[in-house]
Design a protein around this motif. Structure first.
Motif, PDB file in Angstrom:
ATOM      1  N   GLU A 166       0.825  -1.195  -0.031  1.00 21.86           N
ATOM      2  CA  GLU A 166      -0.140  -0.073   0.081  1.00 21.86           C
ATOM      3  C   GLU A 166       1.099   1.222   0.004  1.00 21.86           C
ATOM      4  OE1 GLU A 166      -2.356  -0.656   3.493  1.00 21.86           O
ATOM      5  OE2 GLU A 166      -3.796  -2.017   2.447  1.00 21.86           O
ATOM      6  N   TYR A 167       1.900   1.172   0.882  1.00 16.86           N
ATOM      7  CA  TYR A 167       2.702   2.413   0.777  1.00 16.86           C
ATOM      8  C   TYR A 167       3.380   2.617  -0.539  1.00 16.86           C
ATOM      9  CZ  TYR A 167       2.251   3.317   5.889  1.00 16.86           C
ATOM     10  OH  TYR A 167       1.865   3.615   7.130  1.00 16.86           O
ATOM     11  N   GLY A 168       3.698   1.603  -1.063  1.00 20.46           N
ATOM     12  CA  GLY A 168       4.486   1.625  -2.409  1.00 20.46           C
ATOM     13  C   GLY A 168       3.649   2.014  -3.472  1.00 20.46           C
ATOM     14  N   LEU A 169       2.213   1.670  -3.595  1.00 24.47           N
ATOM     15  CA  LEU A 169       1.250   2.130  -4.272  1.00 24.47           C
ATOM     16  C   LEU A 169       0.947   3.585  -4.162  1.00 24.47           C
ATOM     17  CD1 LEU A 169      -1.367  -0.499  -4.535  1.00 24.47           C
ATOM     18  CD2 LEU A 169       0.213  -0.005  -6.216  1.00 24.47           C
ATOM     19  N   ILE A 170       1.108   4.120  -2.917  1.00 23.77           N
ATOM     20  CA  ILE A 170       0.889   5.527  -2.621  1.00 23.77           C
ATOM     21  C   ILE A 170       1.986   6.395  -3.187  1.00 23.77           C
ATOM     22  CG2 ILE A 170       0.944   7.334  -0.721  1.00 23.77           C
ATOM     23  CD1 ILE A 170      -0.788   5.033   0.761  1.00 23.77           C
ATOM     24  N   ALA A 171       3.151   5.868  -3.017  1.00 24.32           N
ATOM     25  CA  ALA A 171       4.388   6.554  -3.504  1.00 24.32           C
ATOM     26  C   ALA A 171       4.387   6.705  -4.815  1.00 24.32           C
ATOM     27  CB  ALA A 171       5.600   5.687  -2.925  1.00 24.32           C
ATOM     28  N   ALA A 172       4.004   5.609  -5.624  1.00 21.07           N
ATOM     29  CA  ALA A 172       3.819   5.752  -7.094  1.00 21.07           C
ATOM     30  C   ALA A 172       2.921   6.635  -7.579  1.00 21.07           C
ATOM     31  CB  ALA A 172       3.651   4.190  -7.392  1.00 21.07           C
ATOM     32  N   LEU A 173       1.678   6.647  -6.913  1.00 24.85           N
ATOM     33  CA  LEU A 173       0.613   7.619  -7.141  1.00 24.85           C
ATOM     34  C   LEU A 173       1.110   9.144  -7.132  1.00 24.85           C
ATOM     35  CD1 LEU A 173      -2.079   8.075  -8.005  1.00 24.85           C
ATOM     36  CD2 LEU A 173      -2.940   7.871  -5.624  1.00 24.85           C
ATOM     37  N   ILE A 174       1.799   9.412  -6.085  1.00 27.35           N
ATOM     38  CA  ILE A 174       2.339  10.632  -5.802  1.00 27.35           C
ATOM     39  C   ILE A 174       3.260  11.118  -6.931  1.00 27.35           C
ATOM     40  CG2 ILE A 174       3.817  12.043  -4.455  1.00 27.35           C
ATOM     41  CD1 ILE A 174       2.683  10.665  -1.795  1.00 27.35           C
ATOM     42  N   ALA A 175       4.338  10.136  -7.103  1.00 21.37           N
ATOM     43  CA  ALA A 175       5.113  10.390  -8.334  1.00 21.37           C
ATOM     44  C   ALA A 175       4.584  10.548  -9.502  1.00 21.37           C
ATOM     45  CB  ALA A 175       6.151   9.107  -8.481  1.00 21.37           C
ATOM     46  N   VAL A 176       3.569   9.909  -9.860  1.00 19.08           N
ATOM     47  CA  VAL A 176       2.866  10.197 -11.300  1.00 19.08           C
ATOM     48  C   VAL A 176       2.167  11.537 -11.199  1.00 19.08           C
ATOM     49  CG1 VAL A 176       0.794   9.418 -12.523  1.00 19.08           C
ATOM     50  CG2 VAL A 176       2.528   7.786 -11.881  1.00 19.08           C
ATOM     51  N   ILE A 208       4.933  14.393 -11.622  1.00 21.66           N
ATOM     52  CA  ILE A 208       5.311  14.228 -13.261  1.00 21.66           C
ATOM     53  C   ILE A 208       4.373  15.128 -13.947  1.00 21.66           C
ATOM     54  CG2 ILE A 208       5.680  12.846 -14.981  1.00 21.66           C
ATOM     55  CD1 ILE A 208       7.165  10.751 -13.104  1.00 21.66           C
ATOM     56  N   ALA A 209       3.002  14.698 -13.692  1.00 22.63           N
ATOM     57  CA  ALA A 209       1.939  15.382 -14.451  1.00 22.63           C
ATOM     58  C   ALA A 209       2.070  16.950 -14.090  1.00 22.63           C
ATOM     59  CB  ALA A 209       0.790  14.769 -14.002  1.00 22.63           C
ATOM     60  N   VAL A 210       2.103  17.364 -12.834  1.00 24.21           N
ATOM     61  CA  VAL A 210       2.161  18.654 -12.625  1.00 24.21           C
ATOM     62  C   VAL A 210       3.453  19.276 -13.034  1.00 24.21           C
ATOM     63  CG1 VAL A 210       2.519  20.247 -10.570  1.00 24.21           C
ATOM     64  CG2 VAL A 210       0.922  18.628 -10.248  1.00 24.21           C
ATOM     65  N   PHE A 211       4.590  18.823 -13.124  1.00 24.35           N
ATOM     66  CA  PHE A 211       5.755  19.395 -13.716  1.00 24.35           C
ATOM     67  C   PHE A 211       5.644  19.479 -15.206  1.00 24.35           C
ATOM     68  CE2 PHE A 211       8.305  17.825  -9.683  1.00 24.35           C
ATOM     69  CZ  PHE A 211       8.240  19.176  -9.327  1.00 24.35           C
ATOM     70  N   LYS A 212       4.854  18.558 -15.890  1.00 23.64           N
ATOM     71  CA  LYS A 212       4.831  18.640 -17.290  1.00 23.64           C
ATOM     72  C   LYS A 212       4.110  19.790 -17.754  1.00 23.64           C
ATOM     73  CE  LYS A 212       6.250  14.734 -19.220  1.00 23.64           C
ATOM     74  NZ  LYS A 212       7.161  14.764 -20.310  1.00 23.64           N
ATOM     75  N   VAL A 213       2.828  20.048 -16.739  1.00 21.89           N
ATOM     76  CA  VAL A 213       1.913  21.232 -17.094  1.00 21.89           C
ATOM     77  C   VAL A 213       2.650  22.575 -16.787  1.00 21.89           C
ATOM     78  CG1 VAL A 213      -0.128  22.467 -15.941  1.00 21.89           C
ATOM     79  CG2 VAL A 213      -0.075  19.747 -16.728  1.00 21.89           C
ATOM     80  N   LEU A 214       3.461  22.810 -15.766  1.00 20.24           N
ATOM     81  CA  LEU A 214       4.154  23.797 -15.508  1.00 20.24           C
ATOM     82  C   LEU A 214       5.414  24.117 -15.966  1.00 20.24           C
ATOM     83  CD1 LEU A 214       3.392  23.751 -11.508  1.00 20.24           C
ATOM     84  CD2 LEU A 214       2.379  25.052 -13.232  1.00 20.24           C
ATOM     85  N   GLN A 215       5.908  23.179 -16.813  1.00 14.70           N
ATOM     86  CA  GLN A 215       7.266  23.283 -17.582  1.00 14.70           C
ATOM     87  C   GLN A 215       7.261  24.557 -18.350  1.00 14.70           C
ATOM     88  OE1 GLN A 215       7.912  22.072 -20.897  1.00 14.70           O
ATOM     89  NE2 GLN A 215      10.350  22.809 -20.631  1.00 14.70           N
TER      90      GLN A 215
END
Length: 67
Positions: A19-29, A32-39
């Motif tokens: 569960e912690y691994g899935l949460i970390a993966a979700l936060i990473a995704v 990445i999406a936020v940085f793509k938008v703000l780039q």
């Protein structure tokens, strides 16, 4: 042997780690999406800052203090 199987079925520590691994993966995704938008905006901002600093450095080298 039945005690081992019983303890194994009751042990939830592996599930918690997953569960912690899935949460970390979700936060990473999400990051990445936020940085793509703000780039584009970030690139423009940092370019403007760099240009301003280059101008200030050139002025200082030329002896212009701007005061």
């Amino acid at each position: 042997m039945s005690k081992f199987v019983s303890r194994f079925l009751k042990n939830e520590s592996g599930a918690t780690a997953i569960e912690y691994g899935l949460i970390a993966a979700l936060i990473a995704v999400a990051l990445i999406a936020v940085f793509k938008v703000l780039q584009p905006a970030l690139t423009t901002s940092f370019t403007d800052i760099g240009d301003t600093l280059k101008g200030k450095a050139a002025d200082a080298k030329a002896g212009n203090t701007g005061a």
